[in-house]
Design a protein around this motif. Structure first.
Motif, PDB file in Angstrom:
ATOM      1  N   GLY A  82      -9.403  -3.019   0.016  1.00  0.00           N
ATOM      2  CA  GLY A  82      -8.060  -3.483  -0.306  1.00  0.00           C
ATOM      3  C   GLY A  82      -7.248  -2.437  -1.044  1.00  0.00           C
ATOM      4  O   GLY A  82      -6.023  -2.549  -1.156  1.00  0.00           O
ATOM      5  N   ARG A  83      -7.917  -1.424  -1.546  1.00  0.00           N
ATOM      6  CA  ARG A  83      -7.219  -0.331  -2.230  1.00  0.00           C
ATOM      7  C   ARG A  83      -6.209   0.339  -1.304  1.00  0.00           C
ATOM      8  O   ARG A  83      -5.201   0.868  -1.755  1.00  0.00           O
ATOM      9  CB  ARG A  83      -8.268   0.675  -2.735  1.00  0.00           C
ATOM     10  CG  ARG A  83      -7.721   1.936  -3.328  1.00  0.00           C
ATOM     11  CD  ARG A  83      -6.928   1.628  -4.576  1.00  0.00           C
ATOM     12  NE  ARG A  83      -6.179   2.789  -4.970  1.00  0.00           N
ATOM     13  CZ  ARG A  83      -6.061   3.218  -6.191  1.00  0.00           C
ATOM     14  NH1 ARG A  83      -6.612   2.555  -7.165  1.00  0.00           N
ATOM     15  NH2 ARG A  83      -5.361   4.290  -6.449  1.00  0.00           N
ATOM     16  N   LEU A  84      -6.450   0.282   0.007  1.00  0.00           N
ATOM     17  CA  LEU A  84      -5.519   0.840   0.979  1.00  0.00           C
ATOM     18  C   LEU A  84      -4.138   0.212   0.816  1.00  0.00           C
ATOM     19  O   LEU A  84      -3.126   0.910   0.883  1.00  0.00           O
ATOM     20  CB  LEU A  84      -6.044   0.626   2.407  1.00  0.00           C
ATOM     21  CG  LEU A  84      -5.124   1.083   3.545  1.00  0.00           C
ATOM     22  CD1 LEU A  84      -4.901   2.590   3.481  1.00  0.00           C
ATOM     23  CD2 LEU A  84      -5.714   0.679   4.875  1.00  0.00           C
ATOM     24  N   SER A  85      -4.088  -1.090   0.561  1.00  0.00           N
ATOM     25  CA  SER A  85      -2.803  -1.769   0.366  1.00  0.00           C
ATOM     26  C   SER A  85      -2.070  -1.208  -0.837  1.00  0.00           C
ATOM     27  O   SER A  85      -0.858  -0.989  -0.793  1.00  0.00           O
ATOM     28  CB  SER A  85      -3.013  -3.269   0.174  1.00  0.00           C
ATOM     29  OG  SER A  85      -3.449  -3.861   1.360  1.00  0.00           O
ATOM     30  N   VAL A  86      -2.795  -0.987  -1.906  1.00  0.00           N
ATOM     31  CA  VAL A  86      -2.184  -0.436  -3.121  1.00  0.00           C
ATOM     32  C   VAL A  86      -1.665   0.971  -2.840  1.00  0.00           C
ATOM     33  O   VAL A  86      -0.532   1.313  -3.202  1.00  0.00           O
ATOM     34  CB  VAL A  86      -3.199  -0.430  -4.289  1.00  0.00           C
ATOM     35  CG1 VAL A  86      -2.620   0.260  -5.504  1.00  0.00           C
ATOM     36  CG2 VAL A  86      -3.620  -1.851  -4.627  1.00  0.00           C
ATOM     37  N   ASP A  87      -2.476   1.782  -2.179  1.00  0.00           N
ATOM     38  CA  ASP A  87      -2.072   3.153  -1.870  1.00  0.00           C
ATOM     39  C   ASP A  87      -0.839   3.190  -0.966  1.00  0.00           C
ATOM     40  O   ASP A  87       0.084   3.978  -1.197  1.00  0.00           O
ATOM     41  CB  ASP A  87      -3.225   3.924  -1.210  1.00  0.00           C
ATOM     42  CG  ASP A  87      -4.394   4.137  -2.147  1.00  0.00           C
ATOM     43  OD1 ASP A  87      -4.213   3.998  -3.373  1.00  0.00           O
ATOM     44  OD2 ASP A  87      -5.496   4.441  -1.653  1.00  0.00           O
ATOM     45  N   VAL A  88      -0.816   2.353   0.059  1.00  0.00           N
ATOM     46  CA  VAL A  88       0.331   2.315   0.968  1.00  0.00           C
ATOM     47  C   VAL A  88       1.574   1.837   0.222  1.00  0.00           C
ATOM     48  O   VAL A  88       2.662   2.395   0.382  1.00  0.00           O
ATOM     49  CB  VAL A  88       0.042   1.438   2.204  1.00  0.00           C
ATOM     50  CG1 VAL A  88       1.304   1.156   2.993  1.00  0.00           C
ATOM     51  CG2 VAL A  88      -0.990   2.106   3.087  1.00  0.00           C
ATOM     52  N   SER A  89       1.423   0.814  -0.603  1.00  0.00           N
ATOM     53  CA  SER A  89       2.563   0.294  -1.368  1.00  0.00           C
ATOM     54  C   SER A  89       3.147   1.368  -2.274  1.00  0.00           C
ATOM     55  O   SER A  89       4.363   1.551  -2.338  1.00  0.00           O
ATOM     56  CB  SER A  89       2.145  -0.912  -2.213  1.00  0.00           C
ATOM     57  OG  SER A  89       1.753  -1.977  -1.393  1.00  0.00           O
ATOM     58  N   ILE A  90       2.292   2.088  -2.968  1.00  0.00           N
ATOM     59  CA  ILE A  90       2.758   3.164  -3.845  1.00  0.00           C
ATOM     60  C   ILE A  90       3.399   4.281  -3.021  1.00  0.00           C
ATOM     61  O   ILE A  90       4.437   4.833  -3.403  1.00  0.00           O
ATOM     62  CB  ILE A  90       1.601   3.697  -4.723  1.00  0.00           C
ATOM     63  CG1 ILE A  90       1.233   2.627  -5.755  1.00  0.00           C
ATOM     64  CG2 ILE A  90       1.982   5.001  -5.408  1.00  0.00           C
ATOM     65  CD1 ILE A  90      -0.008   2.918  -6.543  1.00  0.00           C
ATOM     66  N   GLY A  91       2.820   4.597  -1.868  1.00  0.00           N
ATOM     67  CA  GLY A  91       3.395   5.617  -0.996  1.00  0.00           C
ATOM     68  C   GLY A  91       4.774   5.223  -0.477  1.00  0.00           C
ATOM     69  O   GLY A  91       5.691   6.041  -0.461  1.00  0.00           O
ATOM     70  N   VAL A  92       4.923   3.968  -0.070  1.00  0.00           N
ATOM     71  CA  VAL A  92       6.224   3.480   0.409  1.00  0.00           C
ATOM     72  C   VAL A  92       7.245   3.547  -0.718  1.00  0.00           C
ATOM     73  O   VAL A  92       8.378   4.003  -0.526  1.00  0.00           O
ATOM     74  CB  VAL A  92       6.106   2.046   0.978  1.00  0.00           C
ATOM     75  CG1 VAL A  92       7.472   1.411   1.171  1.00  0.00           C
ATOM     76  CG2 VAL A  92       5.343   2.063   2.291  1.00  0.00           C
ATOM     77  N   LEU A  93       6.868   3.096  -1.905  1.00  0.00           N
ATOM     78  CA  LEU A  93       7.779   3.151  -3.053  1.00  0.00           C
ATOM     79  C   LEU A  93       8.156   4.588  -3.396  1.00  0.00           C
ATOM     80  O   LEU A  93       9.316   4.881  -3.697  1.00  0.00           O
ATOM     81  CB  LEU A  93       7.147   2.475  -4.268  1.00  0.00           C
ATOM     82  CG  LEU A  93       7.118   0.955  -4.240  1.00  0.00           C
ATOM     83  CD1 LEU A  93       6.296   0.422  -5.413  1.00  0.00           C
ATOM     84  CD2 LEU A  93       8.512   0.390  -4.267  1.00  0.00           C
ATOM     85  N   ALA A  94       7.187   5.496  -3.346  1.00  0.00           N
ATOM     86  CA  ALA A  94       7.463   6.901  -3.663  1.00  0.00           C
ATOM     87  C   ALA A  94       8.406   7.517  -2.631  1.00  0.00           C
ATOM     88  O   ALA A  94       9.358   8.215  -2.980  1.00  0.00           O
ATOM     89  CB  ALA A  94       6.156   7.694  -3.730  1.00  0.00           C
ATOM     90  N   ALA A  95       8.155   7.245  -1.346  1.00  0.00           N
ATOM     91  CA  ALA A  95       9.020   7.795  -0.295  1.00  0.00           C
ATOM     92  C   ALA A  95      10.427   7.230  -0.406  1.00  0.00           C
ATOM     93  O   ALA A  95      11.418   7.977  -0.308  1.00  0.00           O
ATOM     94  CB  ALA A  95       8.429   7.488   1.081  1.00  0.00           C
TER      95      ALA A  95
END
Length: 129
Positions: A82-95
């Motif tokens: 589930g860490r993938l969801s956290v990583d993607v969410s942070i990546g989307v927010l950063a972009a």
């Protein structure tokens, strides 16, 4: 919110329909479908309304937050995967944050470039007469 529901300290509970658990990406998809309907069929005032933009952001966040579930098609939200969801969410927010922060810079670069190209083109036009 999900942590509060799971921990039992948030007064909300899990949503279900017909005995099946509804993940929050389902709500996100429904939200984006509704916003898409407004974007396609809404009037000018509704399309540009801040509430529509906020609802779009909420719908996108609800989907992005369960990205791992959508990829694996397994409920891994609280598992290591589930860490993938956290990583993607942070990546989307950063972009998105990078884009919104840098947009005035790129708009100014485009304006200066257009002005420069126009000036050069005017200088290089052959004079008639």
């Amino acid at each position: 919110m999900t942590h509060g529901i799971r921990g039992g300290w948030l007064p909300l509970g899990n949503l279900s329909a017909g005995g099946r658990h509804l993940h929050h990406y389902n709500i996100g998809i429904a939200t984006l479908a509704g916003i898409g309907l407004i974007a396609v069929r809404g009037d000018e005032r509704a399309v540009g309304h801040p509430a529509v933009a906020a609802a779009y952001g909420v719908g996108t966040a609800l989907i992005t937050d369960e990205f791992a579930l959508l990829v694996d098609l397994q409920d891994v939200y609280w598992a290591k995967q589930g860490r993938l969801s956290v990583d993607v969410s942070i990546g989307v927010l950063a972009a998105l944050g990078t884009y919104l922060t840098a947009r005035p810079f790129w708009d100014e670069i485009a304006k200066v470039t257009r002005r420069h190209i126009t000036a050069v083109a005017k200088r290089n036009l052959p004079s008639t007469g």
